[in-house]
Enzyme design. Structure first.
Site, PDB file in Angstrom:
ATOM      1  N   GLU A 199       0.897  -1.351  -0.116  1.00  0.00           N
ATOM      2  CA  GLU A 199       0.097  -0.202   0.148  1.00  0.00           C
ATOM      3  C   GLU A 199       0.993   1.413  -0.098  1.00  0.00           C
ATOM      4  OE1 GLU A 199      -3.370   1.035   0.173  1.00  0.00           O
ATOM      5  OE2 GLU A 199      -2.527   2.934   0.295  1.00  0.00           O
ATOM      6  N   HIS A 440     -30.628  -9.030  24.549  1.00  0.00           N
ATOM      7  CA  HIS A 440     -29.626  -9.567  25.066  1.00  0.00           C
ATOM      8  C   HIS A 440     -29.543 -11.005  24.949  1.00  0.00           C
ATOM      9  CE1 HIS A 440     -26.219 -10.000  28.128  1.00  0.00           C
ATOM     10  NE2 HIS A 440     -26.970 -10.764  28.553  1.00  0.00           N
TER      11      HIS A 440
END
Ligand code: FAD
Length: 469
Positions: A199, A440
């Site tokens: 990169e 949850h």
């Protein structure tokens, strides 16, 4: 009299426009070289890459399961059947799109369109000249080429040929640390390639907040052979045994490495070089994008442009939302494409997703924001998944407590980000997220608890709010 419109290109922008226009009662002609609509996204982009990433995920999870006392043998990889699976996914969707074209009585022409004038098209090889009231250009984009890697070798891949899974190279170099390179690199790494990324800039996924990228960077450092930053590819030679790649560091030092294949993934360019477009008043900017007004009308009143060809971000869902705006504008409505949040998702492991204002952009704009972060190490669900390498963050306007942006890193971040999009688009306050009961144990609770962090009241982290003087 119903409007008679043409849509050039049947990607997620073009076919969404054609379908919506038909639903609103317009006579629609949709033009694309493929037998059925789908565009890059379906044939060479989003869908095939996600089918392969799903396979990669199964391989990675099976490998990781030995840590929980569940050991599988090494996977037997049958590339033909993998290609077959990917092909069947694409064909199922393409066939479905074809049926939707027929059901809506859209005229579908297989071919390449060019302009005769601002309301007339010619379609190669078969039709024309055809006259329309309005024309939507949705011709998409193509992979950018790198001048130093312009050799004509089958060992040099772009995203399209990489998706064909020609083989599993021993050593694969991915040129470009953007999302497409990292997604495809992850697929090949799971299949057994030693993957390196080179990169030019100093980090992966430029544009994304660094605290989100950090977890992915750490994981890829282990999964990939090398991550090379501030390094450029300055030459590639095919010497029959493999590809000799010359890499140049920031200080100008050069070295040579051998790879079996190189995947070039350095971005995409708009397909705005359309035959005869110069006979119209349509303007193109310096990067090749077609210039449009907020309602996606070009400088030529009968012509509209949407999707990758009309500007960043080059994402399928951005294209299909612009499509609806352009069609409504053609219908005569006063509309504009001005979203508060276009979500971006990187489907790596962990996934990274964000929507609305990022912390990086807030800094660039000099805008005062407060960041509320909930670490996944404190999420019960993340612990059950053995995946605490994540974070959920809210970018909040401290004056109004409005949620301006949401960023998430962790498995399933791409599914979770839609709540962030809704929050930003509906101008939700941190209180709204805090008071909305989340199920949850789910990783969605991290969005609620990040809002609790903002108030210094998160159940699962102790971070009291600093008292203001
Ligand atoms: P396209 O999908 O590019 O379609 C344009 C169509 O127009 C093509 O079929 C083309 O052949 C046709 N065409 C061009 N010129 C003419 C002409 N003159 N006449 C007739 N037809 C013409 N985006 C996401 O949102 N999520 C993802 O996960 C994602 N993953 C990706 C993975 C890869 C490997 C790649 C390459 C891209 C990915 N993208 C993803 C980007 C996404 O594919 C594009 O943003 C999207 O396809 C753009 O849609 P579009 O309608 O503008 O054009």
């Amino acid at each position: 009299m119903s409007k008679n419109i043409a849509v050039i290109g049947a990607g997620p922008g073009g076919y969404a426009a054609a379908f919506y226009a038909a639903d609103l009662g317009m006579q629609v002609t949709l033009i694309d070289p493929e037998v059925n609509p789908g565009g890059v996204c379906l044939y060479r982009g989003c869908i095939p890459s996600k089918a392969l990433l799903h396979i990669a995920k199964v391989i990675d999870e099976a490998r990781h399961a030995s840590a929980w006392g569940l050991t599988f043998g090494e996977p037997k990889i049958d590339l033909d059947r993998m290609r077959g699976f990917k092909h069947s996914v694409v064909q199922k969707m393409a066939g479905g799109n074809g049926q939707l074209v027929k059901a809506r009585k859209i005229t579908y022409i297989q071919g390449m369109a060019s302009f005769v004038d601002a309301t007339t098209l010619q379609v190669e090889p078969i039709a024309g000249p055809l006259k329309f009231d309005s024309i939507i250009i949705a011709t998409g984009s193509h992979p950018t080429k790198v001048p130093n890697i312009s050799i004509d070798s089958p060992k040099v891949l772009d995203s399209t040929s990489a998706l064909d899974l020609p083989d599993i190279p021993k050593r694969l170099l991915v040129v470009g640390g953007g999302y497409i390179g990292l997604e495809l690199g992850s697929v090949y790494a799971a299949l057994g390639s030693n993957v390196s990324v080179v990169e030019m800039t100093d980090g992966l996924l430029q544009g994304a907040d660094r605290d989100l990228v950090r977890f992915l960077h750490q994981r890829l450092e282990k999964k990939f052979e090398a991550l090379m930053f501030e390094t450029k590819v300055v030459g590639v030679k095919d010497d029959k045994t493999g590809l000799k790649v010359t890499l140049e560091g920031k200080d100008g030092t050069k070295r040579e490495e051998s790879y079996d294949r190189v995947l070039v993934s350095v971005g995409r360019r708009p397909n705005s070089k359309i035959g005869g477009l110069d006979k119209t008043k349509v303007q193109i900017d310096e990067r090749g994008f077609i210039k449009t007004a907020p309602n996606r009308q070009t400088d030529e009143p009968t012509i509209f442009a949407i999707g990758d060809v009309a500007g960043e971000p080059m994402l399928a869902h951005k294209a299909s939302h612009e499509a609806r705006v352009a069609v409504e504008a053609i219908e005569g409505q006063k509309v504009a494409f001005e979203p508060a949040a276009i979500p971006a998702v990187v489907f790596t492991d962990p996934e990274i997703a964000w929507a609305g204002l990022t912390e990086t952009d807030a800094q660039k704009q000099g805008r005062t924001v407060e960041i509320a972060r909930f670490p996944w190490a404190a999420s019960g669900r993340a612990i059950t998944l053995d995946r605490t390498d994540g974070v959920t963050k809210l970018v909040i306007d401290p004056a109004t407590e409005r949620v301006l942006g949401v960023g998430i890193c962790g498995p399933g971040a791409g599914e979770l980000i839609s709540e962030g999009v809704l929050a930003v688009e509906m101008a939700a306050l941190a209180t709204d997220l805090k008071l909305s009961i989340h199920p949850h144990p789910t990783t969605s609770e991290t969005v609620m608890e990040a809002a609790e962090v903002f108030f210094g009241q998160a159940t699962h982290v102790y971070r009291p709010k600093k008292k203001q003087d």
